[in-house]
Design a protein around this motif. Structure first.
Motif, PDB file in Angstrom:
ATOM      1  N   PHE A  39      -8.131   2.111   0.500  1.00 32.53           N
ATOM      2  CA  PHE A  39      -6.706   2.328   0.803  1.00 32.53           C
ATOM      3  C   PHE A  39      -6.305   1.285   1.843  1.00 32.53           C
ATOM      4  CE2 PHE A  39      -3.306   5.056   2.954  1.00 32.53           C
ATOM      5  CZ  PHE A  39      -2.348   4.734   2.002  1.00 32.53           C
ATOM      6  N   GLN A  79       0.048   2.288  -3.664  1.00 31.88           N
ATOM      7  CA  GLN A  79      -1.087   3.207  -3.603  1.00 31.88           C
ATOM      8  C   GLN A  79      -0.696   4.622  -3.192  1.00 31.88           C
ATOM      9  OE1 GLN A  79      -3.678   0.539  -1.033  1.00 31.88           O
ATOM     10  NE2 GLN A  79      -5.180   1.123  -2.590  1.00 31.88           N
ATOM     11  N   TYR A  80       0.367   4.750  -2.427  1.00 28.69           N
ATOM     12  CA  TYR A  80       0.734   6.074  -1.904  1.00 28.69           C
ATOM     13  C   TYR A  80       1.937   6.672  -2.639  1.00 28.69           C
ATOM     14  CZ  TYR A  80       1.859   9.767   1.464  1.00 28.69           C
ATOM     15  OH  TYR A  80       2.136  10.979   2.051  1.00 28.69           O
ATOM     16  N   ASN A  81       3.067   6.005  -2.607  1.00 30.46           N
ATOM     17  CA  ASN A  81       4.292   6.611  -3.129  1.00 30.46           C
ATOM     18  C   ASN A  81       4.414   6.582  -4.650  1.00 30.46           C
ATOM     19  OD1 ASN A  81       5.625   7.584  -0.774  1.00 30.46           O
ATOM     20  ND2 ASN A  81       6.102   5.477  -0.193  1.00 30.46           N
ATOM     21  N   CYS A  86      -0.677   3.045 -12.060  1.00 33.78           N
ATOM     22  CA  CYS A  86      -1.471   3.297 -10.848  1.00 33.78           C
ATOM     23  C   CYS A  86      -2.830   2.617 -10.936  1.00 33.78           C
ATOM     24  CB  CYS A  86      -1.649   4.798 -10.647  1.00 33.78           C
ATOM     25  SG  CYS A  86      -0.095   5.693 -10.348  1.00 33.78           S
ATOM     26  N   SER A 110       0.826  -1.204   0.000  1.00 35.80           N
ATOM     27  CA  SER A 110       0.000   0.000   0.000  1.00 35.80           C
ATOM     28  C   SER A 110       0.863   1.259   0.000  1.00 35.80           C
ATOM     29  CB  SER A 110      -0.932  -0.010   1.218  1.00 35.80           C
ATOM     30  OG  SER A 110      -1.789   1.102   1.195  1.00 35.80           O
ATOM     31  N   GLN A 111       1.899   1.251   0.820  1.00 31.56           N
ATOM     32  CA  GLN A 111       2.810   2.393   0.848  1.00 31.56           C
ATOM     33  C   GLN A 111       3.481   2.596  -0.506  1.00 31.56           C
ATOM     34  OE1 GLN A 111       3.892   4.792   2.816  1.00 31.56           O
ATOM     35  NE2 GLN A 111       3.239   4.340   4.900  1.00 31.56           N
ATOM     36  N   ARG A 136       2.604   9.649  -6.195  1.00 26.73           N
ATOM     37  CA  ARG A 136       3.328  10.850  -5.789  1.00 26.73           C
ATOM     38  C   ARG A 136       4.645  10.972  -6.558  1.00 26.73           C
ATOM     39  NH1 ARG A 136       1.790  13.046  -0.787  1.00 26.73           N
ATOM     40  NH2 ARG A 136       3.947  13.472  -0.158  1.00 26.73           N
TER      41      ARG A 136
END
Length: 299
Positions: free
Chosen positions: A283, A182-184, A257, A178-179, A187
């Motif tokens: 998430f 989905q997140y990094n 993504c 997830s880190q 970004r």
């Protein structure tokens, strides 16, 4: 002919007679099969993999007392079996591989691979066992085990991780995927930090594979066989094709993504189906508290 089939036929052609002729008093005590390290033990061998540590062979497993009594003599008889069989050349053994076949003591066999002679009775020690080696001691085939001792020890590992340990590993895999995915990843793409995006995709894929194995309650083998080992999964068989597509897509492409989110939604559905989480949050990192609570309840 695959290595497992070759091993069984070699045993049936020469191994059975060797045991009954020279060791009749131990014929109902010797376990025979092919289990352990090597692609042939997983059924993954091909023409390329046969260039080392492959050939007519099998394992003979003895209890500690039987190994002390006949181990040396049995090993000598085994070494004098015909080296050529069914058109295959003698087994080429590399120094790094060590003794994967031949006469082996049961406790020493399991200890050499997983570090313990039998499955831990307490839950905590399971955290420190090498999963690739757990896959190795639970693969292959047992051709004969009249005494049942080798099968008994192996079954302890085949029962898989205690549920509290599996949930801890699931939580760890979810946190990483997830880190990273989905997140990094989004970004990094927004910043055009493509080097970081590459690492995010890589970490996501590895963690997604890990999670799929855990949800299938299967030990994950050595990295080069991770994807191959997913072919027979009953749970989440659709994850592998998406992962393969993700591998073939440029990590600079924003559609990565979308693939990540697709896989995460598949995981969410299965996590809920198995009762690991009750939340609908897409998430996955937000499910950590729920999973941790269920892990504590499983202790």
């Amino acid at each position: 002919m695959k290595g497992l089939e070759l091993s069984r036929k070699y045993y049936e052609a020469y191994g059975k007679e060797m045991i009954t002729r020279f060791f009749p008093a131990y014929a109902d005590r010797i376990a025979v099969g092919l289990v352990g390290e090597g692609s042939e033990c997983f059924g993954f061998d091909d023409e390329v993999s046969r260039d080392h540590d492959f050939g007519p062979s099998f394992c003979l497993w003895l209890t500690s007392q039987d190994y002390a009594d006949i181990g040396e003599a049995l090993a000598e008889k085994y070494m004098h079996l015909p080296k050529m069989f069914a058109g295959f050349t003698p087994r080429l053994v590399t120094p790094l591989a060590g003794n994967r076949v031949g006469v082996l003591e049961i406790s020493a066999f399991f200890t050499s691979l997983v570090g313990v002679p039998h499955a831990p009775e307490e839950e905590a020690p399971w955290l420190y066992l090498n999963e690739h080696m757990l896959a190795a001691v639970t693969n292959g085939e047992i051709f004969s085990d009249p005494l049942g001792e080798f099968t008994r020890v192996r079954d302890g590992f085949l029962r898989y991780y205690p549920e509290s340990i599996r949930l801890q590993k699931i939580a760890s895999a979810i946190a990483m995927l997830s880190q990273a995915g989905q997140y990094n990843l989004p970004r990094s793409l927004k910043r055009r930090a493509f080097d970081t995006a590459y690492l995010c995709v890589s970490e996501f894929i590895k963690s997604a594979i890990t999670l799929t194995y855990l949800l299938n309650r299967k030990y994950m083998p050595f990295y080069k066989w991770m994807l191959r080992g997913m072919d027979d999964f009953v749970i989440l068989p659709q994850v592998k094709p998406v992962l393969l597509s993700l591998m073939q897509t440029s990590y600079k492409d924003p559609c990565c993504c979308d693939m990540v989110e697709d896989i995460c939604m598949q995981f969410l559905f299965e996590l809920k189906r198995q009762g690991i989480t009750d939340s609908d949050d897409d998430f996955l990192l937000n499910h950590m508290d729920d999973i941790t609570m269920k892990c504590n309840n499983a202790l």
